[in-house]
Design an enzyme around this catalytic site. Structure first.
Site, PDB file in Angstrom:
ATOM      1  CG  ASP A   1      -1.931  -1.138   1.181  1.00  0.00           C
ATOM      2  OD1 ASP A   1      -2.254  -1.581   0.077  1.00  0.00           O
ATOM      3  OD2 ASP A   1      -2.359  -1.590   2.255  1.00  0.00           O
TER       4      ASP A   1
ATOM      5  CD  GLU B   1      -2.191  -2.166  -7.069  1.00  0.00           C
ATOM      6  OE1 GLU B   1      -2.252  -0.968  -7.431  1.00  0.00           O
ATOM      7  OE2 GLU B   1      -3.046  -2.688  -6.319  1.00  0.00           O
TER       8      GLU B   1
END
Length: 376
Positions: free
Chosen positions: A19, A271
């Site tokens: 994140d 990601e």
């Protein structure tokens, strides 16, 4: 857009680096490329410091790379609201900040996780009424009707420079690796724990040419140690057949980008590294974050469908086999890895075509700026 507007990004660090990795890249790009005044609120500066050592985890407020960084503390102190507020990955803004927002009515964006699933195009830019405001859901993605991927021109230039043999040698030497040649196959390994690892390492150790494997500190350490019969120490090089394993320290974002750029094959996870290797036009195997009831496999297959839609049949077969094996270890086999290694030149060519297609969608930061410009 008015560059005097204050933008605030809020980030909770959930999985150590994913994140904050995305939020930090986004913040830096908005500040550098778009000259926007950014404040990044983060609740875990220790993890942030590992990712970007210039960040002092002891300070509640500081400026780094043109971005104001503030510790997201509890209770949250009263603070002026930004004219643009980005709530990263549904992190839930502080109540008193939300109350202030309901009075000033900023542009409010909920930055969502990346997905290739078909429904993303339908939900991108959807708005939800909250406390008299409109919260806009901004979905990164791989198709034209999404927010695009997080990349910048510096990354594209890094990709171009990486083809130079001198650049490759310099990067490898700076990593402390000396016993390699320009003809070695260079592979990076950044993954979650994975029981498919032994089959991969066996295939690499029996490859037709020497393989230099870079293993940064992290969650693969135990699996590598089990295969070797002992831990792989940072700075150490261990040879087994055609494979030389190199233990690397944890790298910051810039160093890791350089590693991805010089490698012929990258094993990536989550990601952020997943996007970086694609925009460097590199062959890769993605370890998607495992979820209950294997819902992550649905996301994996959705991506593979898009990624391989225009791929030659041999490339499609090879990439599907190893991608599924890496995420569903019961499917793994040494022959699958060997077949993929044989197809690497063709996979690399496909990776270049895929990047060109993604560049047509624009980059995530610019797409957010364009959206906000139309709201003012």
């Amino acid at each position: 857009m008015n560059r005097d507007l204050q933008w605030h990004i809020f980030c909770r660090v959930i999985d150590n680096f994913g994140d904050i990795g995305v939020c930090w890249r986004l913040a830096r790009q908005l500040a550098k490329d778009h000259k926007i005044q950014i404040t990044l609120w983060v609740d875990d500066l220790v993890s942030f410091h590992k990712l970007w050592p210039s960040v002092d985890h002891t300070l509640a407020s500081q400026t780094c790379a043109g971005v104001a960084i503030k510790r997201w503390q509890y209770p949250f102190a009263e603070t002026p609201v930004g004219q643009v507020v980005i709530e990263a990955f549904g992190c839930e803004l502080p109540t008193n900040y939300l109350n202030a927002m309901s009075r000033s009515k900023p542009i409010w964006i909920n930055l969502e996780y990346l997905s290739a699933e078909e429904w993303v195009k339908d939900y991108h830019l959807n708005q939800s009424p909250v406390r008299g405001m409109r919260k806009t859901f901004f979905f990164p993605g791989f198709e034209a009707d999404t927010g695009g991927l997080l990349w910048d021109q510096a990354l594209i230039q890094l990709s171009k420079n990486s083809h130079n043999s001198d650049t490759k040698t310099q990067v490898v030497t700076e990593l402390g690796v000396t016993n390699f040649t320009s003809t070695d196959l260079l592979v990076s390994l950044f993954s979650y724990e994975n029981t498919a690892l032994p089959e991969l390492l066996e295939a690499l150790s029996q490859h037709k040419i020497p393989v230099t494997l870079f293993v940064p500190e992290g969650r693969m350490a135990a699996g590598v140690a089990h295969w070797l019969g002992r831990p792989l120490v940072v700075g150490e090089q261990v040879r087994k057949g055609q494979l030389t394993l190199n233990g690397l320290k944890f790298m910051d974002q810039s160093q890791y980008d350089q590693l991805l750029a010089i490698c012929d094959l990258n094993f990536v996870r989550g990601e952020e590294s997943f996007v970086r290797t694609q925009m460097l036009a590199k062959p890769f195997v993605w370890h998607i974050y495992p979820q209950r009831e294997e819902t992550h496999i649905i996301k994996l297959e959705a991506f593979l469908t898009l990624y391989l839609a225009d791929a030659p049949s041999e490339v499609k077969s090879a990439v599907l086999a190893v991608s599924r094996a890496w995420n569903q270890p019961h499917l793994t086999s040494k022959s699958s890895w060997q077949a993929a290694l044989e197809q690497l030149p063709a996979i690399a060519l496909h990776a270049q075509h895929w990047r060109a297609k993604q560049m047509l969608n624009g980059d995530l930061a610019s797409n957010i700026v364009h959206f906000c410009s139309n709201q003012v």
